[in-house]
Scaffold this motif. Structure first.
Motif, PDB file in Angstrom:
ATOM      1  N   ASN A  25     -38.157  31.494   0.054  1.00 15.79           N
ATOM      2  CA  ASN A  25     -37.412  32.691   0.474  1.00 15.79           C
ATOM      3  C   ASN A  25     -36.215  32.358   1.360  1.00 15.79           C
ATOM      4  N   ILE A  26     -35.592  31.213   1.107  1.00 20.26           N
ATOM      5  CA  ILE A  26     -34.374  30.834   1.816  1.00 20.26           C
ATOM      6  C   ILE A  26     -33.179  31.227   0.945  1.00 20.26           C
ATOM      7  N   ASP A  27     -32.257  31.987   1.510  1.00 17.52           N
ATOM      8  CA  ASP A  27     -31.046  32.407   0.809  1.00 17.52           C
ATOM      9  C   ASP A  27     -30.111  31.197   0.691  1.00 17.52           C
ATOM     10  N   ILE A  28     -29.766  30.807  -0.541  1.00 19.87           N
ATOM     11  CA  ILE A  28     -28.905  29.635  -0.735  1.00 19.87           C
ATOM     12  C   ILE A  28     -27.503  30.021  -1.202  1.00 19.87           C
ATOM     13  N   SER A  29     -27.151  31.311  -1.068  1.00 17.71           N
ATOM     14  CA  SER A  29     -25.821  31.740  -1.517  1.00 17.71           C
ATOM     15  C   SER A  29     -24.715  31.072  -0.698  1.00 17.71           C
ATOM     16  N   GLY A  30     -25.048  30.546   0.478  1.00 16.74           N
ATOM     17  CA  GLY A  30     -24.064  29.850   1.313  1.00 16.74           C
ATOM     18  C   GLY A  30     -23.996  28.357   1.059  1.00 16.74           C
ATOM     19  N   ILE A  31     -24.762  27.872   0.068  1.00 17.59           N
ATOM     20  CA  ILE A  31     -24.682  26.449  -0.305  1.00 17.59           C
ATOM     21  C   ILE A  31     -23.675  26.308  -1.440  1.00 17.59           C
ATOM     22  N   GLU A  32     -22.546  25.728  -1.128  1.00 15.02           N
ATOM     23  CA  GLU A  32     -21.484  25.526  -2.125  1.00 15.02           C
ATOM     24  C   GLU A  32     -21.816  24.319  -2.996  1.00 15.02           C
ATOM     25  N   VAL A  33     -21.677  24.469  -4.316  1.00 14.72           N
ATOM     26  CA  VAL A  33     -21.872  23.360  -5.249  1.00 14.72           C
ATOM     27  C   VAL A  33     -20.501  22.955  -5.784  1.00 14.72           C
ATOM     28  N   VAL A  34     -20.059  21.754  -5.460  1.00 17.52           N
ATOM     29  CA  VAL A  34     -18.721  21.283  -5.834  1.00 17.52           C
ATOM     30  C   VAL A  34     -18.791  20.587  -7.193  1.00 17.52           C
ATOM     31  N   LYS A  35     -18.108  21.147  -8.159  1.00 14.88           N
ATOM     32  CA  LYS A  35     -18.099  20.539  -9.497  1.00 14.88           C
ATOM     33  C   LYS A  35     -17.417  19.171  -9.448  1.00 14.88           C
ATOM     34  N   GLY A  36     -18.083  18.187 -10.048  1.00 12.33           N
ATOM     35  CA  GLY A  36     -17.540  16.835 -10.060  1.00 12.33           C
ATOM     36  C   GLY A  36     -17.732  16.098  -8.750  1.00 12.33           C
ATOM     37  N   GLY A  37     -18.335  16.763  -7.760  1.00  8.69           N
ATOM     38  CA  GLY A  37     -18.533  16.152  -6.447  1.00  8.69           C
ATOM     39  C   GLY A  37     -19.877  15.466  -6.324  1.00  8.69           C
ATOM     40  N   LYS A  38     -19.977  14.566  -5.337  1.00  6.28           N
ATOM     41  CA  LYS A  38     -21.231  13.870  -5.067  1.00  6.28           C
ATOM     42  C   LYS A  38     -21.787  14.348  -3.724  1.00  6.28           C
ATOM     43  N   THR A  39     -23.093  14.494  -3.665  1.00  7.03           N
ATOM     44  CA  THR A  39     -23.784  15.001  -2.481  1.00  7.03           C
ATOM     45  C   THR A  39     -23.814  13.955  -1.374  1.00  7.03           C
ATOM     46  N   PHE A  40     -23.749  14.411  -0.136  1.00  6.81           N
ATOM     47  CA  PHE A  40     -23.864  13.537   1.040  1.00  6.81           C
ATOM     48  C   PHE A  40     -25.115  12.657   0.917  1.00  6.81           C
ATOM     49  N   PHE A  41     -24.939  11.354   1.231  1.00  7.39           N
ATOM     50  CA  PHE A  41     -26.036  10.392   1.103  1.00  7.39           C
ATOM     51  C   PHE A  41     -26.145   9.543   2.355  1.00  7.39           C
ATOM     52  N   TRP A  42     -27.383   9.402   2.838  1.00 10.86           N
ATOM     53  CA  TRP A  42     -27.654   8.555   4.006  1.00 10.86           C
ATOM     54  C   TRP A  42     -28.835   7.644   3.706  1.00 10.86           C
ATOM     55  N   SER A  43     -28.720   6.400   4.123  1.00 17.54           N
ATOM     56  CA  SER A  43     -29.821   5.454   3.963  1.00 17.54           C
ATOM     57  C   SER A  43     -30.082   4.769   5.296  1.00 17.54           C
ATOM     58  N   GLY A  44     -31.374   4.672   5.653  1.00 21.04           N
ATOM     59  CA  GLY A  44     -31.712   4.082   6.941  1.00 21.04           C
ATOM     60  C   GLY A  44     -32.941   3.188   6.880  1.00 21.04           C
ATOM     61  N   LEU A  45     -32.979   2.223   7.801  1.00 21.05           N
ATOM     62  CA  LEU A  45     -34.094   1.286   7.924  1.00 21.05           C
ATOM     63  C   LEU A  45     -34.685   1.423   9.317  1.00 21.05           C
ATOM     64  N   TYR A  46     -35.964   1.803   9.390  1.00 24.59           N
ATOM     65  CA  TYR A  46     -36.647   1.952  10.681  1.00 24.59           C
ATOM     66  C   TYR A  46     -37.323   0.643  11.075  1.00 24.59           C
ATOM     67  N   HIS A  47     -37.266   0.330  12.371  1.00 22.47           N
ATOM     68  CA  HIS A  47     -37.907  -0.872  12.889  1.00 22.47           C
ATOM     69  C   HIS A  47     -39.401  -0.606  13.103  1.00 22.47           C
ATOM     70  N   ASN A  48     -40.121  -1.634  13.528  1.00 22.75           N
ATOM     71  CA  ASN A  48     -41.586  -1.534  13.611  1.00 22.75           C
ATOM     72  C   ASN A  48     -42.074  -0.436  14.547  1.00 22.75           C
ATOM     73  N   ASP A  49     -41.314  -0.158  15.634  1.00 24.34           N
ATOM     74  CA  ASP A  49     -41.772   0.868  16.576  1.00 24.34           C
ATOM     75  C   ASP A  49     -41.429   2.284  16.103  1.00 24.34           C
ATOM     76  N   LEU A  50     -40.650   2.401  15.029  1.00 24.35           N
ATOM     77  CA  LEU A  50     -40.220   3.674  14.431  1.00 24.35           C
ATOM     78  C   LEU A  50     -39.331   4.508  15.362  1.00 24.35           C
ATOM     79  N   ASN A  51     -39.032   3.993  16.561  1.00 21.44           N
ATOM     80  CA  ASN A  51     -38.152   4.709  17.486  1.00 21.44           C
ATOM     81  C   ASN A  51     -36.697   4.297  17.316  1.00 21.44           C
ATOM     82  N   SER A  52     -36.473   3.157  16.700  1.00 23.80           N
ATOM     83  CA  SER A  52     -35.103   2.680  16.488  1.00 23.80           C
ATOM     84  C   SER A  52     -34.886   2.451  14.996  1.00 23.80           C
ATOM     85  N   ARG A  53     -33.638   2.606  14.568  1.00 22.68           N
ATOM     86  CA  ARG A  53     -33.340   2.455  13.152  1.00 22.68           C
ATOM     87  C   ARG A  53     -31.914   1.942  12.983  1.00 22.68           C
ATOM     88  N   ASP A  54     -31.664   1.380  11.823  1.00 15.96           N
ATOM     89  CA  ASP A  54     -30.317   0.974  11.433  1.00 15.96           C
ATOM     90  C   ASP A  54     -29.858   1.871  10.291  1.00 15.96           C
TER      91      ASP A  54
END
Length: 307
Positions: A66-95
């Motif tokens: 029940n979340i209204d998504i009419s405010g989510i713009e879909v850009v034709k030919g565009g690529k979605t924001f992407f993030w990649s991360g690596l967490y260290h052993n304590d899970l409190n720090s990441r790269d």
């Protein structure tokens, strides 16, 4: 039913922790905030942007809650924001391994007409100018504006960040960011400095060590629930923000005492988020599990003491 307007990223994440790794999965601040807020009896809408590479099944996942998504713009030919991360052993720090802004680089948010009078606005972590432009589109003054931000914007857009901070009622940041923003090591002094910047309420998140709520001289502390398993901290802060803002929206009460409850509800939902990768745990979370863990929070934090 009160309205909650959520602004933030809807994205792809790729995550690696000591317990495993994922390929591209659903992520983004607004995604976690929206899913978390959906556990409350509120009308909510997300303002964000994705590319046409974003699967319909992910959009359906949001509308199914029940979340209204009419405010989510879909850009034709565009690529979605992407993030990649690596967490260290304590899970409190990441790269951070990869950040691809893609369609987010030119994002101009458009608030749906039906939400220009939303009682509560939750500004998820984005460029401060984007956050400001959302407030500029509101036709009535919200009862409460909550802002989440991070050290990245303190490093590269501090003047713009200080401008938006003046316009909000609540700011949520972690302890490291509170120290950077205020120049104070003591979190009590840091909160006092941040109060002077504009917000009446300051929420300082301390990860596995809980969260602090400051309002003038009043302070409230909520512990994090000790968990047997933590797989992935990604999105925990946003899930907390979604629980906090969702509870405030449902209860129609923006007092300090009610925010104490909101902190607990937010902490409770965040404790589930970290148990699986990405949004998996939150998507499959049941109402009775939420209530059961709230009772654990209650027994953890309430006691009688003879003075």
């Amino acid at each position: 039913m009160n309205k909650l307007l959520i602004v933030g990223t809807v994205a792809f994440d790729a995550i690696e922790t000591p317990f495993g790794k994922t390929n591209k999965i659903l992520g983004g601040a607004a995604t976690y905030i929206g899913i978390s807020a959906s556990f409350f009896n509120v009308k909510s809408a997300i303002v964000s942007v994705v590319g046409d590479d974003f699967p319909q099944e992910y959009l359906d996942l949001l509308t199914d809650r029940n979340i209204d998504i009419s405010g989510i713009e879909v850009v034709k030919g565009g690529k979605t924001f992407f993030w990649s991360g690596l967490y260290h052993n304590d899970l409190n720090s990441r790269d951070t391994l990869v950040t691809e802004l893609n369609v987010l680089a030119d994002f101009q948010p458009k608030v749906p007409q039906d939400y220009k009078n939303a009682e509560i606005v939750m500004l998820g972590n984005l460029h401060p100018l984007v956050q400001s432009s959302v407030l500029d589109q509101m036709e009535t003054k919200p009862k409460l504006v909550v802002l989440d931000t991070m050290n990245f914007w303190m490093d590269c857009a501090l003047p713009e960040l200080l401008d938006i901070i003046k316009r909000v009622d609540v700011i949520t940041i972690n302890d490291e960011e509170a120290r950077q923003l205020s120049g104070e090591y003591s979190l009590v002094k840091a909160a006092a400095k941040i109060h002077e910047m504009g917000p009446k309420y300051v929420v300082i998140k301390k990860g596995e060590h809980g969260a602090l709520l400051f309002h003038g001289k009043e302070i409230f502390f909520a512990p994090a629930l000790p968990l047997e398993e933590v797989f992935d901290p990604t999105g925990a802060g946003d899930t907390f923000a979604g629980g906090f803002s969702g509870y405030i929206t449902q209860s129609e009460n923006v007092s300090f005492d009610n925010m104490k409850n909101a902190i607990i509800y937010g902490s409770n939902l965040a404790s589930f988020c970290v148990e699986k990768f990405g949004t998996e745990r939150m998507v499959n979370l049941k109402e009775d599990e939420v209530v059961s863990r709230l009772k654990q929070f209650k027994s953890l934090t309430q006691f009688d003491i003879e003075l």
